[in-house]
Write a protein that holds these residues in place. Structure first.
Motif, PDB file in Angstrom:
ATOM      1  N   SER A  14       0.831  -1.210   0.000  1.00  0.00           N
ATOM      2  CA  SER A  14       0.000   0.000   0.000  1.00  0.00           C
ATOM      3  C   SER A  14       0.862   1.255   0.000  1.00  0.00           C
ATOM      4  N   LEU A  15       1.973   1.210   0.735  1.00  0.00           N
ATOM      5  CA  LEU A  15       2.870   2.364   0.748  1.00  0.00           C
ATOM      6  C   LEU A  15       3.542   2.539  -0.610  1.00  0.00           C
ATOM      7  N   THR A  16       3.949   1.405  -1.242  1.00  0.00           N
ATOM      8  CA  THR A  16       4.581   1.470  -2.556  1.00  0.00           C
ATOM      9  C   THR A  16       3.606   1.997  -3.595  1.00  0.00           C
ATOM     10  N   ILE A  17       2.355   1.561  -3.528  1.00  0.00           N
ATOM     11  CA  ILE A  17       1.342   2.019  -4.484  1.00  0.00           C
ATOM     12  C   ILE A  17       1.095   3.505  -4.322  1.00  0.00           C
ATOM     13  N   ALA A  18       1.046   3.967  -3.129  1.00  0.00           N
ATOM     14  CA  ALA A  18       0.818   5.400  -2.916  1.00  0.00           C
ATOM     15  C   ALA A  18       1.961   6.231  -3.479  1.00  0.00           C
ATOM     16  N   ARG A  19       3.186   5.776  -3.261  1.00  0.00           N
ATOM     17  CA  ARG A  19       4.330   6.518  -3.792  1.00  0.00           C
ATOM     18  C   ARG A  19       4.363   6.445  -5.314  1.00  0.00           C
ATOM     19  N   ALA A  20       3.960   5.318  -5.894  1.00  0.00           N
ATOM     20  CA  ALA A  20       3.916   5.199  -7.355  1.00  0.00           C
ATOM     21  C   ALA A  20       2.900   6.173  -7.941  1.00  0.00           C
ATOM     22  N   TYR A  21       1.799   6.377  -7.229  1.00  0.00           N
ATOM     23  CA  TYR A  21       0.787   7.350  -7.677  1.00  0.00           C
ATOM     24  C   TYR A  21       1.393   8.743  -7.752  1.00  0.00           C
ATOM     25  N   MET A  22       2.200   9.091  -6.803  1.00  0.00           N
ATOM     26  CA  MET A  22       2.826  10.405  -6.800  1.00  0.00           C
ATOM     27  C   MET A  22       3.795  10.544  -7.985  1.00  0.00           C
ATOM     28  N   GLN A  23       4.590   9.512  -8.216  1.00  0.00           N
ATOM     29  CA  GLN A  23       5.538   9.560  -9.321  1.00  0.00           C
ATOM     30  C   GLN A  23       4.815   9.641 -10.651  1.00  0.00           C
ATOM     31  N   ASP A  24       3.731   8.961 -10.778  1.00  0.00           N
ATOM     32  CA  ASP A  24       2.976   9.000 -12.029  1.00  0.00           C
ATOM     33  C   ASP A  24       2.482  10.408 -12.303  1.00  0.00           C
ATOM     34  N   HIS A  25       1.976  11.088 -11.297  1.00  0.00           N
ATOM     35  CA  HIS A  25       1.515  12.473 -11.467  1.00  0.00           C
ATOM     36  C   HIS A  25       2.692  13.388 -11.821  1.00  0.00           C
ATOM     37  N   ALA A  26       3.858  13.088 -11.275  1.00  0.00           N
ATOM     38  CA  ALA A  26       5.016  13.927 -11.604  1.00  0.00           C
ATOM     39  C   ALA A  26       5.405  13.777 -13.071  1.00  0.00           C
ATOM     40  N   GLN A  27       5.373  12.554 -13.597  1.00  0.00           N
ATOM     41  CA  GLN A  27       5.700  12.347 -14.994  1.00  0.00           C
ATOM     42  C   GLN A  27       4.663  12.982 -15.909  1.00  0.00           C
ATOM     43  N   LEU A  28       3.416  12.940 -15.537  1.00  0.00           N
ATOM     44  CA  LEU A  28       2.378  13.556 -16.361  1.00  0.00           C
ATOM     45  C   LEU A  28       2.548  15.067 -16.449  1.00  0.00           C
ATOM     46  N   ILE A  29       2.822  15.693 -15.333  1.00  0.00           N
ATOM     47  CA  ILE A  29       2.951  17.149 -15.356  1.00  0.00           C
ATOM     48  C   ILE A  29       4.230  17.597 -16.075  1.00  0.00           C
ATOM     49  N   ARG A  30       5.253  16.723 -16.121  1.00  0.00           N
ATOM     50  CA  ARG A  30       6.491  17.056 -16.861  1.00  0.00           C
ATOM     51  C   ARG A  30       6.183  17.173 -18.339  1.00  0.00           C
ATOM     52  N   GLY A  31       5.452  16.188 -18.897  1.00  0.00           N
ATOM     53  CA  GLY A  31       5.123  16.260 -20.319  1.00  0.00           C
ATOM     54  C   GLY A  31       4.257  17.458 -20.638  1.00  0.00           C
ATOM     55  N   ASP A  32       3.297  17.757 -19.708  1.00  0.00           N
ATOM     56  CA  ASP A  32       2.397  18.881 -19.966  1.00  0.00           C
ATOM     57  C   ASP A  32       3.155  20.202 -19.957  1.00  0.00           C
ATOM     58  N   ILE A  33       4.101  20.416 -19.046  1.00  0.00           N
ATOM     59  CA  ILE A  33       4.795  21.693 -18.959  1.00  0.00           C
ATOM     60  C   ILE A  33       5.762  21.875 -20.140  1.00  0.00           C
ATOM     61  N   LEU A  34       6.371  20.768 -20.647  1.00  0.00           N
ATOM     62  CA  LEU A  34       7.259  20.881 -21.791  1.00  0.00           C
ATOM     63  C   LEU A  34       6.476  21.285 -23.039  1.00  0.00           C
ATOM     64  N   GLY A  35       5.323  20.669 -23.259  1.00  0.00           N
ATOM     65  CA  GLY A  35       4.524  21.034 -24.421  1.00  0.00           C
ATOM     66  C   GLY A  35       4.019  22.455 -24.339  1.00  0.00           C
ATOM     67  N   MET A  36       3.579  22.812 -23.140  1.00  0.00           N
ATOM     68  CA  MET A  36       3.038  24.167 -22.976  1.00  0.00           C
ATOM     69  C   MET A  36       4.137  25.222 -23.134  1.00  0.00           C
ATOM     70  N   ALA A  37       5.393  24.951 -22.642  1.00  0.00           N
ATOM     71  CA  ALA A  37       6.506  25.897 -22.788  1.00  0.00           C
ATOM     72  C   ALA A  37       6.879  26.089 -24.247  1.00  0.00           C
ATOM     73  N   ASN A  38       6.816  25.012 -25.011  1.00  0.00           N
ATOM     74  CA  ASN A  38       7.096  25.106 -26.433  1.00  0.00           C
ATOM     75  C   ASN A  38       6.073  25.987 -27.131  1.00  0.00           C
ATOM     76  N   ASP A  39       4.760  25.854 -26.793  1.00  0.00           N
ATOM     77  CA  ASP A  39       3.712  26.672 -27.404  1.00  0.00           C
ATOM     78  C   ASP A  39       3.896  28.139 -27.057  1.00  0.00           C
ATOM     79  N   ILE A  40       4.259  28.430 -25.826  1.00  0.00           N
ATOM     80  CA  ILE A  40       4.424  29.826 -25.405  1.00  0.00           C
ATOM     81  C   ILE A  40       5.646  30.452 -26.094  1.00  0.00           C
ATOM     82  N   ALA A  41       6.708  29.645 -26.295  1.00  0.00           N
ATOM     83  CA  ALA A  41       7.917  30.200 -26.967  1.00  0.00           C
ATOM     84  C   ALA A  41       7.596  30.637 -28.381  1.00  0.00           C
TER      85      ALA A  41
END
Length: 791
Positions: free
Chosen positions: A144-171
């Motif tokens: 249960s502890l491992t699953i909870a931490r994996a959930y956090m990492q998954d959200h971190a990877q998702l927001i990384r892709g979103d911010i890179l795409g959005m930074a490219n559009d703004i540039a």
């Protein structure tokens, strides 16, 4: 509730004791229950570590002692309540049995679940601890502890892709940023909305917000510190997972901008974040609990036992209090109902609105008793009114001289006044409820006429014989219309015997005067003619045989004329009875002299006189009373002479003088032939006789003499005076004061006025002519008064 007094005492004292019991006893049980539950709750909180108090052995021991004290307090209260319940049951208090039943039910309901829960809890705790510290449980917690931490990492990877795409559009949109800020803001908002980023903003190196996406979500995201921004480059964003703030954020340096950064944030699922925190805490606690597993088992067992016992005692006590509150109004109702059963309708049940439906029942009971009381008062008033009217009617009926008989629809006697009792010769107790045909059969014909006819009033006359006395009654039968198919009747009886006798006597007196006037005038010429014929033609008859016949015929004419003259004189005396001269005389001496003369005249008969009172002074006419006694005794001697010698034996006449109240009684008892059984009372009427040579005036004259002295003559049988004796019993009764009794006139019997004359005429026409004929031969002395005592 052994008696009405005890139940009334319980009921009456309850309101007075209510405040004391409420302040002393009613508050004690709730206070003890609250204290016990509070101590159990604090014990649970301390032992589970939910307070700042460390569950040290001293603290745990202290709380256990506090719980033991509260349990003992509850047990004491419960024992006291049970003892009160037992006492109430022994004393037979109202609803005690119901109270026991309710308390038993609540106790069973409280104990059974507690026992069941205790068994299940012990097994569950044991098996739960075994499973808690088993291998699979540890793996589940780590996973249960491992699953909870994996959930956090998954959200971190998702927001990384979103911010890179959005930074490219703004540039690529740098020119738009410089020329049209509004369009640039719309582009920023659209880019953030398409990537599900509620927070997106462009900041400078000092964290000042240059532009912010208007996504419509008002979430507070704190930008990173300026020192943190100096390390951010254009190719790789910096990502931060903030569980405490429940969101994940990323920041990247924008190309084509000078020291400008794109900062985005996305909220995390609060439940997941909380679960992560709880998992981390649980893992730590799990490790700690595993280290002190045995202590936990003991602590949980003690805690459960204390809390369960506390709750059990509290439940029992609550059940007792609830039973008391439930039984109390029922007890009041039972006491009040018992009081009502004793006849007291003034009882009222105290009503407490907090008792709910039972309070409504009490109000209904009070309304019922009030209604019953008002109805009873109305019935009592009506009964009193009826009783007063009944007493008034009874007083009127008892004082009425006329006899009154009430007959119901079934023909039974329902009302009988005193006058009616005397007339019919039966007491009220012997006639009420009995058929009228059995009590007074002489009324059968009139009752049949009243029932079959349409008139409400039927009048007539009847003749009844009671105790050898014949009475003439005037009868009025009045129908009383009722709702029943058959009517009730009121029968009025008026005794017109004396009135009829008086009118008949008056009529016969008038007849006597006419006879004396019409017959006496030709008697002297007849006698003189007979004597002259004897003197003139007696000498001319020479033959002895003819001479004897001639003398016999003339002597017969002269003798019979003398007899007729004496009889006419007797008629005259009856028609003109002398008025008595009342003087103070001795009745005993008067009777003694009359009896002496009769003993001398009739030595062959034993004539004895007995004086109950001697002397007996009274106001009377000595000559008339002496003449009456003499003639009654003489008639007794004649009655004895008519008995055949072989049956007579020795003739005997007893004369008894006594006193009854204010009346003088002179009884003459003989052993002669006695009085006739039928129509005996008619012997007192004038010209009624059973003797061939009697005039029928003897007893009539004696009756007149006694009536003038306020009395009467009574005709009875000697067997009534002396059992087994043959003969007649003549009783002469007159008042000691000498004043005649007030005769019952037509005023006392208004219905008799219209019927007396007809009655006289009817009875006179029925009398045989032989009763008024003059005797062909009468040789008795002219002063003799004939009394028809059977001679």
């Amino acid at each position: 509730m052994t008696s009405a007094d005890t139940s009334a005492a319980h009921f009456d004292t309850a309101p007075a004791e209510e405040p004391r019991r409420w302040s002393a006893r009613r508050w004690l049980a709730p206070f003890a229950v609250a204290l016990a539950l509070l101590s159990a709750c604090l014990t649970f909180l301390v032992l589970t570590g939910l307070t700042t108090i460390e569950p040290t052995p001293e603290v745990v021991r202290t709380f256990y002692l506090i719980n033991a004290g509260t349990i003992l307090l509850l047990v004491g209260i419960i024992i006291r309540e049970l003892w009160q319940l037992i006492l109430a049951r022994r004393r037979g208090r109202a609803a005690a049995r119901l109270h026991v039943q309710i308390v038993s039910l609540f106790s069973i309901v409280a104990v059974l679940p507690a026992v069941l829960v205790a068994v299940v809890a012990n097994v569950t705790i044991e098996r739960g601890l075994d499973r808690l510290f088993s291998g699979p449980t540890k793996e589940v917690i780590q996973n249960s502890l491992t699953i909870a931490r994996a959930y956090m990492q998954d959200h971190a990877q998702l927001i990384r892709g979103d911010i890179l795409g959005m930074a490219n559009d703004i540039a690529h949109a740098r020119p738009l940023y410089d020329q049209d800020r509004r369009s640039f803001r719309e582009l920023l908002t659209a880019s953030a909305g398409s990537r599900n980023l509620p927070g997106a903003m462009i900041i400078d190196k000092n964290t000042n917000i240059l532009e912010s996406a208007d996504t419509g979500m008002r979430l507070a995201y704190s930008p990173p510190a300026p020192d943190f921004l100096s390390n951010v480059n254009e190719s790789e964003p910096e990502i931060a997972v903030l569980p405490d703030a429940s969101f994940v954020a990323a920041v990247i340096r924008l190309r084509a901008f000078n020291d400008t950064f794109l900062y985005v944030a996305r909220p995390l699922d609060p439940n997941v974040v909380n679960q992560l925190k709880q998992t981390e805490v649980s893992v730590a606690e799990y490790a700690q609990i595993e280290s002190r597993r045995l202590g936990i088992q003991v602590a949980f067992a003690l805690m459960f036992a204390v809390i369960a016992l506390t709750i059990l005692m509290a439940s029992v006590l609550i059940g007792l209090n609830f039973a008391n509150s439930l039984v109390s109004p029922i007890r009041r109702l039972m006491n009040a109902a018992h009081t009502v059963s004793t006849g007291d309708l003034h009882v009222q049940v105290p009503v407490h609105q907090s008792e709910g439906d039972l309070a409504q029942l009490g109000e209904t009971f009070n309304k019922m008793t009030q209604e019953l009381r008002s109805q009873r008062d109305e019935l009592v008033n009506a009964s009193d009114l009826i009783d007063s009217r009944r007493r008034f009617i009874e007083a009127v009926l008892s004082s009425a001289s006329a006899g009154i008989i009430g007959v119901d629809a079934s023909g039974s006697v329902g009302i009988l006044n005193r006058s009616a009792e005397k007339l019919i010769g039966h007491a009220e107790s012997e006639t009420l409820g009995h058929p009228l045909s059995d009590v007074l059969p002489e009324l059968d014909e009139m009752m049949k006429t009243a029932r079959e006819g349409t008139q409400r009033l039927v009048q007539g006359q009847i003749t009844i014989t009671r105790d050898g006395t014949e009475r003439n009654l005037s009868v009025r039968v009045s129908a009383e219309k009722t709702s029943q198919p058959r009517d009730s009747y009121i029968i009025t009886l008026d005794d017109i015997t004396e009135l009829v006798s008086a009118q008949r006597t008056s009529a016969w007196g008038d007849v006597a005067r006419r006879i004396a006037h019409e017959i006496k005038n030709p008697l002297t010429p007849i006698q003189l003619s007979a004597e002259r014929i004897r003197r003139k033609f007696g000498k001319t008859i020479t033959e002895v045989k003819d001479k004897q016949i001639f003398d016999q015929c003339t002597d017969t004419i002269v003798r019979q004329v003398d007899d007729i003259r004496r009889m006419v004189d007797e008629f005259s005396r009856f028609a003109r009875m002398p008025k008595p001269v009342m003087e103070g005389e001795d009745v005993a001496d008067t009777v003694r002299q009359a009896v002496f003369l009769m003993k001398v005249a009739h030595p062959e008969i034993d004539i004895e006189a007995e004086f109950k009172v001697d002397p007996l002074r009274a106001q009377f006419d000595r000559r008339l009373i002496s003449q009456a006694v003499t003639n009654i005794v003489k008639n007794a001697t004649e009655a004895i002479e008519q008995v055949p010698p072989e049956e007579l034996g020795k003739g005997r006449i007893d004369v008894v003088v006594s006193r009854e109240g204010e009346d003088v009684l002179i009884d003459v008892i003989d052993n002669g032939i006695g009085l006739p059984k039928v129509a005996r009372s008619r012997l007192l009427e004038p010209y009624v006789t059973t003797r061939a040579k009697g005039t029928g005036l003897g007893l009539a004259i004696v009756g007149r003499v006694l009536e003038d002295h306020g009395g009467r003559i009574e005709l009875k049988d000697a067997s009534d005076f002396r059992e087994g004796q043959r003969g007649a019993w003549m009783r002469m009764r007159f008042a000691m004061s000498g004043h005649p009794a007030k005769a019952e006139t037509a005023e006392a019997a208004p219905a008799a006025k219209d019927t007396v004359k007809d009655a006289v005429k009817d009875q006179e026409t029925k009398e045989p002519a032989a009763e008024t004929k003059e005797p062909a031969e009468k040789t008795n002395d002219s002063t003799k008064i004939e009394a028809s005592t059977g001679s």
